[in-house]
Enzyme design. Structure first.
Site: not given
Lengths: 367, 285, 367, 285
Positions: D98, D209, D246
C-alpha cells in the site's frame, strides 16, 4: 573520442569520483613539490602501457625526475608520450574492475564489475565478472547495485561505498554521453576507501555537439585526420601508399579490400559520403593530395549521387592543384557516360569494375 | 509478399520540407509508395509534391491514417521526432538520420520496443520491395522484382551488390538496410526470420562489415533456416581501433574482425563472396 | 495534500517559475510598505474564492486595510480565512490555463493547456483544451511543447517563453511528487512575460516521506484528522453523529452507506485497516471517543484479522476510558465466537449483519 | 480454467522474511500455491517454511523457474523491487504493498507494459482461483470453487461479499483485487475481458467504489460481453474531497461519485446491489 587518463579522472572527479591527488606535466620540474612517493604514468591512448614500461614509481623528486626522463618521449604502440601524470601512490588493499559500456548486441548499457581488477578484463574468466544490462528507460536502479555488491562478496560497509562509486560512474557515463566509462583498477585502499586507480573514458563522437568543452581536445589523431574531422569527411590514415576514395563507408572498405587482395596497399581511406557537390569533392581531393599517395583509386557508385558532378569536382581539383598523382577511376550509375567523358578529359585511367580498377592501380604504381 | 512494408503501407516523412525530404518524397511517390503526408513543425498547411504537410505527427496520423514514418530530421532532433511518432501510434520507423548519439539511439530503441513498434536504422538507406513499396533513399532504378532478399549494414555497397544482382537477371524481394550504427532496431536475425517466412524470398544475402558481432550472431541463426544464405563482409583489411566511416564499423578491443565473421559463416556453410560482383554467381551457382 | 496558493507559488518559484511579488499576512499592518496597487487574496483550500468575495484589489495601504478586514476571518465553503496573500497587480494581456495531473484512466501524466484561462477548466469546452499524455519512461519531450504552442496559437516568441514555463511546471510536478500542478490563470502580461497568476498544487500523500519539509504543513484538516494521520489511521470527520469503525476502507464505506440508508447519519469514518493488534484498536477507539459520537457502529470482517483480539482491544478501550457511548457490534469471521463473548461481556449490542447493526444503531440513538 | 494464474504458476515472494511474508508464504503453501522461492536481500541461503530465500530476483528465477511474484516490500522500496522482478523476466506481479507514491506506480506500470508483463495492484489483496492458485493475502477459507468471477477495488469488502456468495451455495472461479489506488495495472475491463473468455466463469461481479471512472469505463464495456455482470458500489454517502481510506476513493472536482457509477451500470442493465449480502440473491435471481 578517447580521453587521456588525467582528463578522464578530471571529468569523473567533477561527478564526485574519488581520484588520487595528481599533477600532469610535460617537464619534470613542474612536480618538484609533489608529496612523494608517487606513481609516474605515461599519458597515451593505448592499453598495456604498464607492460611497456610506461608506469614507474618514485620516492623522491630525484627518482621522479629519472622516471620522467625515461617515460617522456617514449613510444607506446605507436603513440609518443607527450605528457606524464604524477600521482599519489595508493595503499592498495584490493583492486576491483568496474565499467559501463554500450552493449550493441542488446542495445542497452552493460555494467561489468569484478574483484579481479588491475588486469585486462578480457583475461578475467567470465564467472568472475558480474554483468547487468540496464534499460535506458529506468537507468541504474538500486537492485543492480545490491546484486553487484553481493556478487563481489563485499562487506556491507564496502558495498555501501561501492554503491556510491557505481552511481557516480553511471551518472558521468550517461550525462557525458560516453560509450565506455571504465575504472580499472578501482582501488580499495587500506583505509577502506575506493579510489579510481586508472580511468578510461570514450565519449561518443556523435554526441560531441552536446559537449562543446571537448571540441578542441587533443585527439591523438593524425593532423590530416583532424583536418578531415573538421570538414566532416571520413578520412583514415593507413599503412600503405595508395589513396582510396569512394562514396559510402561500406563501399570504401570493400574497395580497399579488393585493392589489398590484388596486391596493393591502402594508405588512405576516404569516404565521400552521399555528396555530389563538386566543392565537397574538391575538398576531399585536397585532403587526399596532402596525404601524398602514389596512386589514387576512385570508386563511385552513383545511385542518388550524380556521377558527372562528382567527376567535375575531381577534374577541377586536379587542375587547380596541378596534381600529377595518377588516378584510376571506376565510376558507375547515374550520368555515368557524362562522367566518363569528364574523367577521360582530365586524364584519368578508366576501369569498369572494382577488380579492374584495383589491378590497374597496382600496375600503374609498379610502373 | 514482402517484409515489414507492402502496397498498403501509408508513409509520412518527418522532415519532408528539407532538401533531402523534398527530393525523396518525389522519388518515393514516383516509385509508387503511398506517401500520405509529411511533418515539419511550423510548415503545417503547406504541400510538397502534392503531399500535405503537418506541424505534428499525431495530426498527420489522424488525418491520413499513416502507419509508417521515414525520419529525416537532423541528429540532435531525431530522438524527439521518434518519440513523437511512437506516441502517435506509428508502427514502423525508418530512421535515415546519421550520427544520432548512441544514448539517444538506445532510448529510441527501448521506447519503440515498449510500444511494439519496429525501427529500421538509424543510419539506414531504408527498405524497398520492388513493385510494392520503398521507404528510404535508395536509387529505385537499380532494383528489379525478384526473389533475393537482402539485408545490409551499408548503403552504396548494397547498391553495388544490388546492381550486380539485377544485371545478372535475378531480382530482389525486399532489400533492407539495417543501419551502419552500433545501436540499431531490426537486426540481421530479425530480418532473416521475416525473410524465412516470406514466400517471395528464396535466398537471403547478408551484407556485413567489421565491428560488433551482428554477423556472428546471424551465422548462429542460419542453421534454423531452410532458405539459402549468402554473405559479403566489408573491411577485411581495415586496421584495429579505427572507425571506418560508419560508427559501427570499428574493430575495438580485438572484437569485430572480418576474419571472425567469415569463419562464423564458413562454419554454417554460408558462402562468403570475396568481391561484391561475386554474389549473383554464388546464388546461381 | 493541498498547498495554499502562497505555498504553491513559493515551491514553483524555487524551480524557476515567475510569480508576482507578494507577501502573506495575517494582519494588515504587515503590508504597510507594499508597492500598491495590489490584489488581496484569501488563502483557503477551496475553489471559487473569487466568486465568494475572497479576492479584492487595493490601490493604497488604506484600501488594502479595508479589503483585509473584509477577507480575514471570512468563511469560504466551510474554511475560515486565516491568512491573506497581498500580491502585485498584474497587467494582464491574456490568461491561459496550464496543468499537469495524474490521469488514473491511462496511468500516465496528463498535460492540459488552454487559452481560456482564469475560469474553471471544467467549464471550458473540450475543443479549447490541448491535452497530451506523457509516458513516465520518457517524460516531457520537446514535441509536446511544440504541439502545445501550436494548439494555443501563440507567436513563436510567446511559444518559446511558454515552453520554459511548461518545463518548469513539469519539473516541479515530478520532483515534488505532485498529483496536480495547476496554474490558472497563467498570465501573459502586457510586457509579454508569463507569470503564475494563481497556483494549485496537490502533493501525493504517499510520497511525503520523500519530502519531509512538508511534514508539519498546515493541512486545513480537523484536529482529530491530524491526530489520526500521525497515527496512520484512516479517519474522516463527517456531518452526522454516529461513529463507524470497520476494517478496510471499502467495508467502512459500505457500512456507512448501509447506516445512512437505514436513516442514521455517519459522523466519523474510521478504518482500522488490517490490524488485529489490540493496542492499535484501542488507539482507534480513543480517537473515536474524542469525536464524541452518539453511538458507535463496529463492523469487523475477520478474514486474516482475528476477531477476538480486535474485540479485546475494543473492550479494553471502553473500560480504560470508561466510555459510556453505546456500541453496536457486528463481527464475523476468524474466532468469531470468542469475539462475540468478549463483546457481550463488555456490554456491546450484538448484530448479525450490517443491516441489522445499522437498524440497531438507529434504534439506540433514537432511544 | 482461471484467469492469469493456474496450478502451474510458480510464485516467489519478494519480502518473504518479513512478518507478513512469512505468514502469507505459509497460507499460500497451505492453499496449494506453488511458492517456489522468496527474495530478501541479505537473507539469501535461508529458508521460510521450507521455501528457499534468495538475495535477488534473477537468482531466484534462474534457480526455480518462477514466473510470478508477490511483492510485499515496503512502499519506498516497491518500485525497485518491481523493476528487479520485471528485469528478471517475471510475467505477473501481484503488488500487495500500500501507499506506493503515484509517480512510482506510473513508472512501474509503464515499465511493466514495456516488458509485456501484468501487474495486479498496487494495494490489492491479490488473486485467487479456488482449488488452483492463490497469490495474495486473502483468507482462503471463505472461498469455494464455483463459477462467479469477482473483480474488486477493495479488500475486506470483497471478503464480505465472497462469504455471502459462498454461504449462498455458489462459488468463485477467480477473485481478483485490482487495487484501491488511482494508478493500477490490470483494470476492471482487462479482468472482464479475461473472464469473458474463461470457461469456468459464468457471471462477473464488480465491486467498485467512489473515485475515478473505472466503473463507468467498465459499464461501457459490458454490452460487448455475453456473460452477466453484477455490481456493488461502496461510498454512496461519502462526502466530496475526502479520501475515504483508499488513495483512489475520493470524489474530487465533482468526479467519481457513486451516483454516476450506478447510473452507468443501470444504463447497460447491470444490477447494482444495495447491500453486500444482496449479490448472491441478484445472481440466483
Amino acid at each position: 573520442m578517447k580521453l587521456f587518463e588525467f582528463k578522464a579522472k578530471e571529468l569523473l572527479s567533477k561527478y564526485g569520483m574519488p581520484v588520487p591527488k595528481g599533477v600532469v606535466a610535460s617537464t619534470a620540474n613542474i612536480v618538484k613539490d609533489f608529496p612523494y612517493p608517487a606513481a609516474i604514468k605515461a599519458q597515451v591512448l593505448a592499453g598495456g602501457r604498464g607492460k611497456a614500461g610506461g608506469i614507474k614509481f618514485a620516492n623522491s623528486f630525484d627518482e621522479a625526475k629519472g622516471a620522467f626522463d625515461q617515460i617522456i618521449g617514449m613510444n607506446i604502440k605507436g603513440y609518443e608520450v607527450k605528457q606524464v601524470l604524477v600521482e599519489e601512490k595508493l595503499d592498495i588493499a584490493k583492486e576491483l574492475y568496474l565499467s559501463f559500456t554500450i552493449d550493441r548486441r542488446v542495445g542497452t548499457t552493460l555494467l561489468m564489475a569484478s574483484t579481479e581488477g588491475g588486469v585486462d578484463i578480457e583475461s578475467v574468466p567470465d564467472e568472475k565478472i558480474f554483468k547487468a544490462h540496464m534499460s535506458p528507460l529506468i537507468g541504474l536502479q538500486p537492485f543492480i547495485i545490491r546484486n553487484l555488491t553481493k556478487a563481489l562478496e563485499l562487506t556491507k560497509e564496502e558495498g555501501k561505498k561501492l554503491g556510491q562509486i557505481v552511481r557516480v560512474l553511471y551518472n558521468a557515463y550517461e550525462k557525458e554521453d560516453a560509450e565506455l566509462a571504465e575504472i580499472n583498477p578501482l582501488v580499495l585502499t587500506e583505509e577502506g576507501n575506493f579510489v579510481a586507480g586508472d580511468a578510461k573514458i570514450t565519449l561518443d563522437d556523435n554526441a560531441l555537439y552536446r559537449h562543446p568543452e571537448y571540441k578542441d581536445m587533443d585527439r591523438n589523431l593524425d593532423p590530416l585526420e583532424i583536418e578531415a574531422k573538421k570538414k566532416g569527411i571520413a578520412f583514415v590514415k593507413l599503412d600503405g601508399d595508395i589513396g582510396v576514395i569512394a562514396n559510402g563507408a561500406g563501399l570504401t572498405m570493400a574497395t580497399l579490400d579488393v585493392l589489398n587482395a590484388k596486391g596493393g596497399k591502402g594508405g588512405v581511406f576516404l569516404d565521400l559520403g552521399g555528396t555530389d557537390d563538386p566543392q565537397r569533392v574538391k575538398e576531399a581531393f585536397y585532403l587526399m593530395e596532402m596525404a601524398k599517395p602514389s596512386v589514387i583509386l576512385l570508386n563511385i557508385f552513383g545511385g542518388i549521387t550524380k556521377c558527372d558532378t562528382v567527376a567535375l569536382g575531381v577534374k577541377e581539383a586536379l587542375e587547380e592543384k596541378k596534381m600529377d598523382i595518377p588516378v584510376v577511376a571506376r565510376i558507375k550509375g547515374l550520368h555515368e557516360k557524362e562522367a566518363k567523358e569528364i574523367l577521360k578529359d582530365a586524364g584519368m585511367i578508366p576501369a569498369n569494375t572494382i577488380s579492374e580498377a584495383a589491378e590497374e592501380v597496382v600496375r600503374v604504381r609498379g610502373a | 509478399m514482402s517484409i515489414l512494408v507492402n502496397q498498403n503501407t501509408k508513409v509520412i516523412i518527418q522532415g519532408i520540407t528539407g532538401h533531402q525530404g523534398t527530393f525523396h518524397a518525389k522519388a518515393m511517390l514516383d516509385f509508387g509508395t503511398k506517401v500520405v503526408g509529411g511533418v515539419t513543425p511550423g510548415k503545417g498547411g503547406s504541400e510538397v509534391h502534392g503531399v500535405p504537410v503537418f506541424d505534428g505527427v499525431r495530426e498527420s496520423v489522424e488525418e491520413t491514417g499513416a502507419n509508417a514514418s521515414m525520419v529525416l530530421v537532423p541528429a540532435p532532433f531525431a530522438m524527439d521526432a521518434c518519440f513523437e511518432a511512437l506516441d502517435a501510434g506509428i508502427e514502423l520507423l525508418v530512421l535515415i538520420t546519421e550520427r544520432i548519439p548512441f544514448h539517444d539511439a538506445m532510448r529510441i530503441m527501448s521506447y519503440a520496443k515498449s510500444k511494439d513498434a519496429h525501427v529500421i536504422g538509424p543510419n539506414t538507406p531504408g527498405i524497398i520491395s520492388p513493385g510494392l513499396c520503398k521507404i528510404g533513399i535508395m536509387p529505385s532504378h537499380i532494383f528489379k522484382k525478384g526473389n533475393v532478399g537482402i539485408l545490409s549494414r551499408s548503403g552504396t555497397l548494397t547498391y553495388e551488390i544490388v546492381s550486380w544482382i539485377t544485371e545478372s537477371g535475378l531480382g530482389q524481394s525486399t532489400c533492407m538496410g539495417i543501419g551502419g550504427d552500433p545501436i540499431i532496431g531490426i537486426t540481421f536475425i530479425d530480418g532473416m526470420e521475416l525473410m524465412e517466412e516470406d514466400d517471395d524470398t528464396e535466398a537471403v544475402v547478408l551484407v556485413g562489415e567489421i565491428g560488433g558481432t551482428a554477423e556472428e550472431d546471424a551465422a548462429e541463426y542460419v542453421p534454423s533456416m531452410k532458405k539459402k544464405v549468402y554473405a559479403y563482409i566489408a573491411g577485411q583489411t581495415a586496421p584495429a581501433e579505427k572507425r571506418m566511416g560508419h560508427a559501427g564499423a570499428i574493430i575495438s578491443r580485438g572484437k569485430g574482425t572480418a576474419e571472425s565473421k567469415i569463419k562464423a559463416f564458413d562454419k554454417v556453410g554460408v558462402p562468403v563472396a570475396s568481391l561484391p560482383s561475386d554474389i549473383p554467381k554464388l546464388i546461381t551457382g
